[in-house]
Design a protein around this motif. Structure first.
Motif, mmCIF file in Angstrom:
data_model
loop_
_atom_site.group_PDB
_atom_site.id
_atom_site.type_symbol
_atom_site.label_atom_id
_atom_site.label_comp_id
_atom_site.label_asym_id
_atom_site.label_seq_id
_atom_site.Cartn_x
_atom_site.Cartn_y
_atom_site.Cartn_z
ATOM 1 N N THR A 132 0.835 -1.343 0.048
ATOM 2 C CA THR A 132 -0.025 0.085 0.022
ATOM 3 C C THR A 132 0.634 1.030 0.136
ATOM 4 O O THR A 132 1.965 1.147 -0.120
ATOM 5 C CB THR A 132 -1.020 -0.021 1.092
ATOM 6 N N THR A 133 0.295 2.538 0.105
ATOM 7 C CA THR A 133 1.007 3.588 0.224
ATOM 8 C C THR A 133 1.203 4.124 1.935
ATOM 9 O O THR A 133 0.524 3.493 2.666
ATOM 10 C CB THR A 133 0.288 4.833 -0.624
ATOM 11 N N ALA A 134 2.291 4.858 1.838
ATOM 12 C CA ALA A 134 2.902 5.450 3.299
ATOM 13 C C ALA A 134 1.468 6.073 3.921
ATOM 14 O O ALA A 134 1.097 5.790 5.079
ATOM 15 C CB ALA A 134 4.096 6.526 3.099
ATOM 16 N N ALA A 135 0.453 6.366 3.173
ATOM 17 C CA ALA A 135 -0.607 7.379 3.769
ATOM 18 C C ALA A 135 -1.550 6.309 4.359
ATOM 19 O O ALA A 135 -2.786 6.416 4.992
ATOM 20 C CB ALA A 135 -1.231 8.221 2.728
ATOM 21 N N ASN A 136 -1.574 5.117 3.658
ATOM 22 C CA ASN A 136 -2.506 4.165 4.291
ATOM 23 C C ASN A 136 -1.981 2.942 5.125
ATOM 24 O O ASN A 136 -2.776 2.089 5.644
ATOM 25 C CB ASN A 136 -2.949 3.291 3.037
ATOM 26 N N THR A 137 -0.695 3.112 5.549
ATOM 27 C CA THR A 137 -0.186 2.014 6.507
ATOM 28 C C THR A 137 -0.975 1.924 7.702
ATOM 29 O O THR A 137 -1.093 0.757 8.386
ATOM 30 C CB THR A 137 1.233 2.055 6.674
ATOM 31 N N GLY A 138 -1.308 3.045 8.187
ATOM 32 C CA GLY A 138 -1.992 3.317 9.665
ATOM 33 C C GLY A 138 -3.368 2.102 9.608
ATOM 34 O O GLY A 138 -3.807 1.806 10.752
ATOM 35 N N LYS A 139 -4.041 2.089 8.573
ATOM 36 C CA LYS A 139 -5.156 1.265 8.445
ATOM 37 C C LYS A 139 -4.993 -0.207 8.676
ATOM 38 O O LYS A 139 -5.698 -1.066 8.923
ATOM 39 C CB LYS A 139 -5.974 1.264 7.196
ATOM 40 N N VAL A 150 4.877 -3.910 2.702
ATOM 41 C CA VAL A 150 5.579 -3.003 1.470
ATOM 42 C C VAL A 150 4.910 -1.624 1.418
ATOM 43 O O VAL A 150 3.282 -1.721 1.210
ATOM 44 C CB VAL A 150 5.658 -3.861 0.389
ATOM 45 N N ALA A 151 5.622 -0.624 1.542
ATOM 46 C CA ALA A 151 4.731 0.672 1.323
ATOM 47 C C ALA A 151 5.444 1.651 0.330
ATOM 48 O O ALA A 151 6.804 1.876 0.293
ATOM 49 C CB ALA A 151 4.993 1.587 2.574
ATOM 50 N N VAL A 152 4.642 2.021 -0.522
ATOM 51 C CA VAL A 152 5.359 3.022 -1.577
ATOM 52 C C VAL A 152 5.316 4.500 -0.739
ATOM 53 O O VAL A 152 4.391 4.794 -0.298
ATOM 54 C CB VAL A 152 4.281 3.308 -2.815
ATOM 55 N N GLY A 153 6.578 4.881 -0.714
ATOM 56 C CA GLY A 153 6.940 6.122 0.195
ATOM 57 C C GLY A 153 7.376 5.589 1.173
ATOM 58 O O GLY A 153 8.039 6.704 1.940
ATOM 59 N N ILE A 159 8.620 -2.121 4.660
ATOM 60 C CA ILE A 159 9.638 -2.157 3.373
ATOM 61 C C ILE A 159 9.255 -1.139 2.623
ATOM 62 O O ILE A 159 8.221 -0.916 2.094
ATOM 63 C CB ILE A 159 9.813 -3.592 2.996
ATOM 64 N N ASP A 160 10.400 -0.282 2.421
ATOM 65 C CA ASP A 160 10.167 0.958 1.397
ATOM 66 C C ASP A 160 10.238 0.194 -0.234
ATOM 67 O O ASP A 160 10.837 -0.633 -0.451
ATOM 68 C CB ASP A 160 11.309 1.716 1.387
ATOM 69 N N PHE A 161 9.087 0.371 -0.656
ATOM 70 C CA PHE A 161 8.753 -0.075 -2.189
ATOM 71 C C PHE A 161 10.143 -0.023 -3.219
ATOM 72 O O PHE A 161 10.519 -0.905 -3.751
ATOM 73 C CB PHE A 161 7.479 0.346 -2.724
ATOM 74 N N ASP A 162 10.265 1.216 -3.426
ATOM 75 C CA ASP A 162 11.297 1.638 -4.425
ATOM 76 C C ASP A 162 12.805 1.189 -3.986
ATOM 77 O O ASP A 162 13.505 0.891 -5.001
ATOM 78 C CB ASP A 162 11.388 3.231 -4.509
ATOM 79 N N SER A 163 13.032 1.493 -2.792
ATOM 80 C CA SER A 163 14.498 1.272 -2.294
ATOM 81 C C SER A 163 14.697 -0.300 -2.288
ATOM 82 O O SER A 163 15.765 -0.823 -2.761
ATOM 83 C CB SER A 163 15.035 1.776 -1.171
ATOM 84 N N ALA A 164 13.771 -1.153 -2.146
ATOM 85 C CA ALA A 164 13.836 -2.497 -1.865
ATOM 86 C C ALA A 164 13.885 -3.131 -3.250
ATOM 87 O O ALA A 164 14.614 -4.038 -3.647
ATOM 88 C CB ALA A 164 12.524 -3.163 -1.393
#
Length: 540
Positions: A132-139, A150-153, A159-164
């Motif tokens: 999901t996105t960083a903004a939605n991880t709290g859900k 895995v989080a975009v952003g 896990i960071d989507f892009d760096s991973a």
């Protein structure tokens, strides 16, 4: 499986034969296959801020392989369920293909879902991972079963989507997926209780190319733009699986609805096939398009809700191409089509796809009906495009099946007629599902959310006719003793519903009543309230 060629739609049906492979992995058999042409475009992405990215199939193959390695290293295995809750970002396609590459089962989910909505899906599916996105991880807080995150952003503990992806290898052995193995899981609203999981096999993903063959006649020369949300089953067929199975490039725009922007992007990307629901088309036909070059359009599509005849006429006049409507449902995706070779018939959904047999079954489920008799649309089984069944719910699966004269049929729940030439005409639902702007909304989901408000004693959610959305949710509410109805209270209840469940489900109309109609056993007669709304609107 070869695409048949014919001069008429009926001849296409006669010539078609299913050829389902023993195994099918969309990542390798479609994405990697097209990636052998290094320059072949796959994805044309933009957003409201004016950013743009273009991806080839080769790039999608590489990025999805990298993410698949990230997921596998973190513990995701073949058959595991993975919640993919992303907006219209390239990460969505990459994540979906990565899951399929591993043989994991993605659960596409719209961003509007609340924490409670997600918790239900995770618990029901026993999902072990989420993207999901960083903004939605709290859900996802408080969901210990989701061990791979895995989080975009990027986000703490995720896990960071892009760096991973950047650090991972793009060499990834793909899973061998049998034709009957689970491949994708959607959640869709039912008329009672929580959303039901609809499980599709790998052979369905293979067969969904039919939707593109026998609806817009899609080829590798096309650029297709379907505006469906990423959590809809429609996105599975018309954004991801269908177009890419045909080698077509897809347009993917992340931004709020903007009618003028729609036409700008059609012109910019030379879109040849455009797909949008009636709700959007109603607003698009109000635009002055004289400044735009729409000559690339050869077909327009709409599904999920009927398009008003006047909208069809105006759209075809302004774009110069025919609007082809189709009917489908999450359980079987697109099932009935108006193909370019099929002469249009006013108000008809069209005819069943090649490879699919449909009939009209009496409401009492005892017999097949003749021409122009109203009954339930039924799809002959087995059918490759159709679901494996409702997730871990064989009783519910069996409840929608009937055997007549030795033939098995799946009942769609939609009332239709079929004329002597095989054209199908929609007549309504045989249950309480509310169809609003392309969304299927279960009344029980709305009622469960409303009942958490302290002022409400009882409530019933029903469909109310609406010119713009087809139907909207209306709530009939009985207040607790001592609570006075008011416009302010109605607004408060609406805001409460938006917080408790996905906002698209909130009741746009509220009526306070002294009591609700009941059966002798105490069940609310939703149908009586729905019919009341339709009579008030002059629709009955």
């Amino acid at each position: 499986m070869r695409r048949p060629q014919a001069d008429t739609f009926d001849a296409l049906r006669a010539a078609f034969r299913w050829e389902i492979p023993a195994t099918f992995n969309f990542a390798t058999d479609v994405v990697d296959a097209w990636a052998r042409e290094p320059a072949r475009p796959a994805l044309l992405w933009s957003n409201a801020a004016g950013e743009e990215r273009r991806y080839t199939f080769a790039e999608i193959a590489s990025l999805s392989s990298r993410l698949a390695n990230v997921l596998r290293s973190a513990g995701v295995r073949q058959g595991d369920r993975v919640v993919v809750m992303l907006p219209r970002l390239p990460a969505w396609q990459i994540a979906m293909v990565a899951c399929l590459r591993l043989g994991a089962v993605p659960i596409p989910s719209i961003e509007m879902l609340t924490a409670d909505d997600i918790a239900y899906r995770v618990e029901a599916s026993q999902a072990v991972a989420a993207v999901t996105t960083a903004a939605n991880t709290g859900k996802f807080a408080g969901l210990p079963g989701v061990v791979v995150r895995v989080a975009v952003g990027g986000s703490e503990g995720w896990i960071d989507f892009d760096s991973a992806i950047a650090a991972a290898s793009d060499s990834c052995p793909a899973a061998t997926v049998g034709a009957e193995d689970p491949a994708m899981l959607f959640f869709t609203s039912g008329s009672t209780g929580k959303p039901k999981g609809v499980l599709h096999a790998a052979r369905a993903l293979f067969a969904w190319r039919n939707a593109m063959w026998f609806w817009p006649d899609l080829t590798e020369r096309d650029v297709m733009w379907c505006t469906a949300d990423t959590g809809w089953a429609k996105a599975g067929t018309s954004v991801l699986i269908g177009p890419w199975s045909c080698g077509a490039a897809v347009v993917f725009h992340d931004g709020p609805f903007d009618a003028r922007r729609r036409f700008e992007l059609i012109q910019r990307y030379r879109v040849s096939v455009f797909c949008a629901p009636n709700t959007e088309l109603r607003r698009l036909v109000l635009e002055d398009v004289s400044a735009f070059d729409l000559s690339s359009l050869r077909a327009s599509l709409s599904g999920g809700e009927s398009v008003n005849p006047e909208i069809v006429t105006r759209w075809e006049a302004m774009t110069g191409c025919r609007l082809l409507e189709a009917y489908g449902q999450t359980e079987g995706l697109m099932l009935v089509t108006n193909h370019a070779l099929l002469p249009p018939r006013a108000a008809s959904m069209g005819k069943p796809y090649p490879g699919l047999d449909a009939a009209v079954v009496s409401v009492d489920r005892t017999r097949l009906l003749g021409s122009d008799e109203v009954g339930v649309l039924a799809i002959r089984q087995p059918q490759p495009m159709h679901m494996l069944g409702y997730w871990r719910d064989p009783q519910r699966t069996a409840a929608d099946r009937v055997t007549i004269d030795g033939v098995d049929w799946h009942l769609t729940g939609d009332l239709v007629t079929m004329d002597a030439d095989g054209y199908i005409f929609y007549q309504g639902r045989d249950d309480d599902i509310i169809g609003s702007a392309g969304y299927r909304i279960g009344p029980a989901e709305v009622e469960n959310a409303l009942m958490q408000h302290d002022a409400i004693a009882e409530c019933a959610a029903v469909a109310s006719p609406d010119d713009a959305r087809g139907e909207v949710v209306k709530a009939f509410i009985v207040l607790k003793p001592g609570v006075a109805p008011s416009d302010a209270l109605a607004s408060e209840i609406q805001e409460h519903a938006k917080r408790v469940t996905a906002p698209y489900k909130y009741p746009r109309r509220i009526e306070f009543v002294a009591d609700l109609p009941k059966t002798p056993t105490g069940k609310t007669r939703r149908r009586e309230l729905r019919d009341l709304e339709y009579r008030r609107a002059g629709k009955m």
